[in-house]
Design a protein around this motif. Structure first.
Motif, short mmCIF file in Angstrom:
data_model
loop_
_atom_site.label_atom_id
_atom_site.label_comp_id
_atom_site.label_asym_id
_atom_site.label_seq_id
_atom_site.Cartn_x
_atom_site.Cartn_y
_atom_site.Cartn_z
N LYS A 125 30.95 64.78 34.84
CA LYS A 125 30.93 63.46 35.49
C LYS A 125 29.68 62.68 35.07
CE LYS A 125 32.92 62.55 40.00
NZ LYS A 125 32.87 63.01 41.37
N THR A 126 28.57 63.40 35.14
CA THR A 126 27.30 62.77 34.82
C THR A 126 27.34 62.14 33.42
OG1 THR A 126 26.56 64.81 35.76
CG2 THR A 126 24.88 63.19 35.23
N LYS A 127 27.86 62.89 32.50
CA LYS A 127 27.91 62.44 31.11
C LYS A 127 28.66 61.12 30.97
CE LYS A 127 27.75 65.88 27.44
NZ LYS A 127 28.54 66.93 26.79
N TRP A 140 29.07 58.84 33.22
CA TRP A 140 28.30 57.71 33.75
C TRP A 140 27.23 57.26 32.77
CZ3 TRP A 140 27.38 60.18 39.18
CH2 TRP A 140 28.61 60.17 39.87
N VAL A 141 26.63 58.24 32.15
CA VAL A 141 25.61 57.89 31.18
C VAL A 141 26.20 56.97 30.13
CG1 VAL A 141 24.17 58.81 29.34
CG2 VAL A 141 24.24 59.96 31.54
N VAL A 195 28.77 55.03 30.43
CA VAL A 195 29.07 53.73 31.02
C VAL A 195 27.82 52.86 31.06
CG1 VAL A 195 29.65 52.57 33.17
CG2 VAL A 195 31.03 54.48 32.39
N VAL A 196 26.72 53.48 31.47
CA VAL A 196 25.49 52.71 31.60
C VAL A 196 25.00 52.24 30.24
CG1 VAL A 196 23.07 52.81 32.25
CG2 VAL A 196 24.80 53.78 33.74
N MET A 197 25.09 53.11 29.26
CA MET A 197 24.63 52.72 27.93
C MET A 197 25.49 51.57 27.40
SD MET A 197 22.08 54.50 27.61
CE MET A 197 21.63 53.77 26.05
N LEU A 224 27.01 49.43 29.13
CA LEU A 224 26.65 48.27 29.92
C LEU A 224 25.41 47.60 29.35
CD1 LEU A 224 27.66 47.43 32.84
CD2 LEU A 224 25.46 48.30 33.52
N ALA A 225 24.45 48.43 28.99
CA ALA A 225 23.20 47.91 28.44
C ALA A 225 23.49 47.12 27.17
CB ALA A 225 22.24 49.04 28.16
N ALA A 268 25.16 43.86 28.06
CA ALA A 268 24.19 42.93 28.63
C ALA A 268 23.33 42.33 27.53
CB ALA A 268 23.32 43.64 29.65
#
Lengths: 293, 411
Positions: free
Chosen positions: B2-4, B6-7, B9-11, B13-14, B17
């Motif tokens: 799961k953690t992976k 999300w990582v 997704v965040v990257m 997102l960055a 952005a």
């Protein structure tokens, strides 16, 4: 020579700012796995608190008054956010991402309607003007204040998580939610408390950042990516990891920028984090757990 | 696992952005009518297209206000060609493709006679092909980097020889021979600094450093350290937006002062000094064509009217004034042409003069820029700017710097 000393100090100082904005996220994102894109707007709420409080109390004490007020205000905003929206979306990270992004746009527009589109200014107290000269390098008091504030916050959080029963429950919920629940921990109450503290820390960061940067409706967007970067690189929910990651990124940023340009330094920071995650997908620090996540 | 995820997704997102800031779009599709076919109605519609939301709202909302004020004043005196002006306000949302789309909408759906709008060079560059394709008019109110003349844009802000070169002339006259350039990393600062470097080479000035930071950057301690290291006589600042606040706060807390290292800014006006905090920027220099304190009868009337309508705590500044003036210039051109038809208005515009708050301005038909007086100012402790030097007469616009031998290699 003094320029290099300045640069080392700058690296620490950038690291402390990164850590400050990421501290709240180590709770909400790190502990609870909620991708809260409105985190930047909680920082913004803190910055505007400094502006409002400055108008009431005068500049010399306003900063000290604003810190607890912002903690309470942003914490309450976070709590409401958790109760009204995020509570319904646990285990659905993509949905929380979209919802909190919407909330962040909403809050930005609210700030624009209340305070107007242009930036406002909160006067820094006189006693934070200037700096101390060490071996030819100037260390601005404003930067030292932020470093001290971060050190205090980190210590406080560390004590909370390791010494208090509430902190122990928080760690239990983080490691294995179901097992914690069947052991009699009220996980919902823990979630609320966690979200309150995480959001409150964002508010305090906002107050401190008024010493360095602008106070405007889009302030949060300037910090949100950096905040996630630190938490992800440090390891989810790892206080120690966040400290290492923030200082590491701060030093990379300051050294590369000194030798080249700010844009390139930013790029290299991203490259460094991507490379790190290739080797250590869990971030710098991770906890071994038998939870079936 | 799961953690992976999300990582990831965040990257992602960055990256998104980061990409949002500079995505460009050449033009939106759809065929509009040739602009300005509004002579039949009882009003003349004009478009107002500024960012009312997003990061640029900070600057553009006030310009919209000034343009609406000018329209209201003209209407109170009977309008143009016996008709009232009706403003169609659209939000460019600080997003360049949106500017292009809304421009197209104003032209083909609202059938406006002309449009007033834009702030960043990126938004102008996004709108330019739309206006050229539809043969419609845009009035652009902000100082910019020059090296552009579109047949369908009137530039009511300064081009470089009316702002940046006078700024450099002033520093040179003050005996500043070592200059450090600080700017945001996009088209305006990069182009402006190219021109400054050519000027410096021809005038015996040394450029001791050149720094660019991303738009929205808030960490200036390294730049401040570089300034301390290079010890320039003055800094030429082309930073834009929120970065100025961070720069001036950290410049001051780093122990640098206006007395030993003055900063000449070209994107910091009265509106911005409030956000920066007058105590952080007092004593530093600015180069513009207008200040709230500019001493002309027209300015007294303008400042009073602006404050009466939008609040006593509001301030006026150069782009706000240019927004106000360009509405009057357009109205004068329409009156002279006797129609709102674009080609006729363009022809009539040449040589039109107006007693603006900044002093007398004249439209130069060949470049569609304005003759403007250059004014150097010093920021006061109350946040207003006091003029310390001005060009004796309005300067002829020269967007391609053809009259400057040292600029031969540019453009």
């Amino acid at each position: 020579m003094d320029i290099y000393l300045s640069q080392v100090f700058t690296g620490l100082s950038i690291g402390s700012v990164l850590l400050l904005i990421a501290l709240g996220l180590t709770f909400t994102f790190g502990q609870m796995g909620v991708i809260n894109l409105a985190h930047g707007e909680l920082i913004m709420a803190g910055a505007y608190t400094a502006y409002m409080v400055g108008g009431v109390f005068g500049e010399s004490v306003s900063l000290l008054v604003a810190l607890p007020v912002a903690f309470a205000l942003a914490g309450t905003m976070g709590l409401v956010l958790e109760r009204v929206l995020i509570r319904r979306l646990y285990g659905r990270p993509l949905d929380t991402l979209l919802v909190t992004w919407g909330v962040s746009l909403l809050l930005q527009q609210v700030a624009r309607d209340i305070f107007g589109a242009p930036n406002v200014n909160a006067k820094a107290p006189e006693w934070l003007g200037g700096g101390v000269v060490v071996a030819g390098a100037t260390l601005p008091y404003a930067r030292l204040f932020i470093i001290a504030l971060v050190a205090l916050s980190v210590t406080g959080i560390w004590l909370y998580m390791t010494r208090l029963p509430q902190g122990r429950r928080m760690r239990a919920v983080m490691q294995n939610r179901q097992l914690a629940a069947v052991s009699g921990i009220a996980t919902q109450a823990v979630d609320q408390r966690t979200f309150f503290i995480g959001s409150g820390l964002a508010g305090m960061a906002g107050v401190a950042l008024t010493l360095l940067g602008p106070i405007g409706p889009s302030l949060g967007t300037a910090y949100i990516v950096d905040a996630f970067l630190v938490v992800v690189a440090g390891g989810l929910g790892q206080l120690r990891g966040a400290v290492f990651a923030a200082i590491g990124l701060g030093v990379i940023q300051s050294l590369v920028e000194f030798k080249t340009q700010a844009s390139l330094a930013k790029v290299l920071c991203f490259v460094a984090v991507v490379a790190l995650l290739q080797v250590r997908p869990q971030g710098l620090v991770s906890v071994r757990s038998r939870a079936l996540t | 696992m799961k953690t992976k995820k999300w990582v990831g997704v965040v990257m992602l997102l960055a990256v998104v952005a980061a990409a949002c800031g500079d995505s460009a779009n050449d033009s939106s599709s759809g065929s509009g009518q040739t602009g300005g076919a509004t002579d039949g109605g009882s009003t003349i519609k004009v478009g107002i297209l500024h960012s009312l939301s997003g990061t640029m709202a900070i600057s553009e909302v006030s310009v919209r206000d000034a343009e609406l004020l000018a329209i209201e004043e003209i209407n109170a005196k009977g309008g143009v060609l016996g008709k009232k002006i009706e403003a169609k306000v659209e939000d460019g949302a600080s997003d360049w493709p949106t500017f292009a789309e809304k421009a197209q909408k104003l032209i083909s759906v609202d059938k406006v006679a002309t449009t007033f709008g834009g702030w960043t060079s990126a938004s102008r560059k996004a709108m330019l092909p739309v206006f050229e394709k539809n043969k419609a008019l845009l009035w652009y109110p902000v100082q910019y980097e020059g090296l552009e003349t579109s047949p369908y844009i009137f530039y009511s802000g300064a081009t470089t020889n009316q702002q940046i070169i006078p700024g450099m002339d002033y520093l040179k006259a003050q005996g500043k021979t070592k200059i450090f350039l600080v700017g945001s990393d996009y088209v305006f600062p990069r182009t402006a600094n190219k021109e400054i470097k050519a000027y410096a080479a021809a005038n015996g000035i040394t450029i001791v450093g050149e720094e660019y930071t991303p738009l929205g950057h808030t960490e200036y301690s390294t730049v401040v350290n570089k300034l301390k290291d290079a010890k320039p006589d003055a800094v030429f600042n082309t930073l834009n937006g929120d970065s100025n606040v961070a720069f001036f706060k950290q410049f001051k807390s780093g122990g640098l002062t206006a007395a030993t290292m003055p900063v000449m800014s070209v994107s910091v006006a009265e509106e911005e000094t409030r956000g920066i905090g007058a105590e952080n920027i007092a004593g530093h220099l600015t180069a513009w064509n207008y200040y709230q304190t500019t001493d002309t009868p027209a300015n007294k009337t303008f400042v009073a009217a602006y404050k009466a309508k939008f609040g006593q705590n509001r301030v006026t500044d150069d782009p706000i004034e240019a927004g106000y003036v360009q509405v009057y210039l357009w109205a004068a051109a329409v009156t002279k042409a006797g129609t709102t038809e674009v080609e006729a208005v363009k022809k009539a515009a040449d040589g039109i003069t107006f007693d603006a708050p900044e002093g007398k301005v004249t439209i130069d038909g060949a470049t569609q820029h304005i003759y403007k007086t250059a004014r150097i100012g010093v920021v006061q402790p109350d946040g207003l700017i006091k003029e310390v030097s001005a060009s004796p007469t309005p300067i002829k616009p020269d967007p391609y710097l053809k009259s400057y031998p040292w600029a031969a290699g540019l453009s």
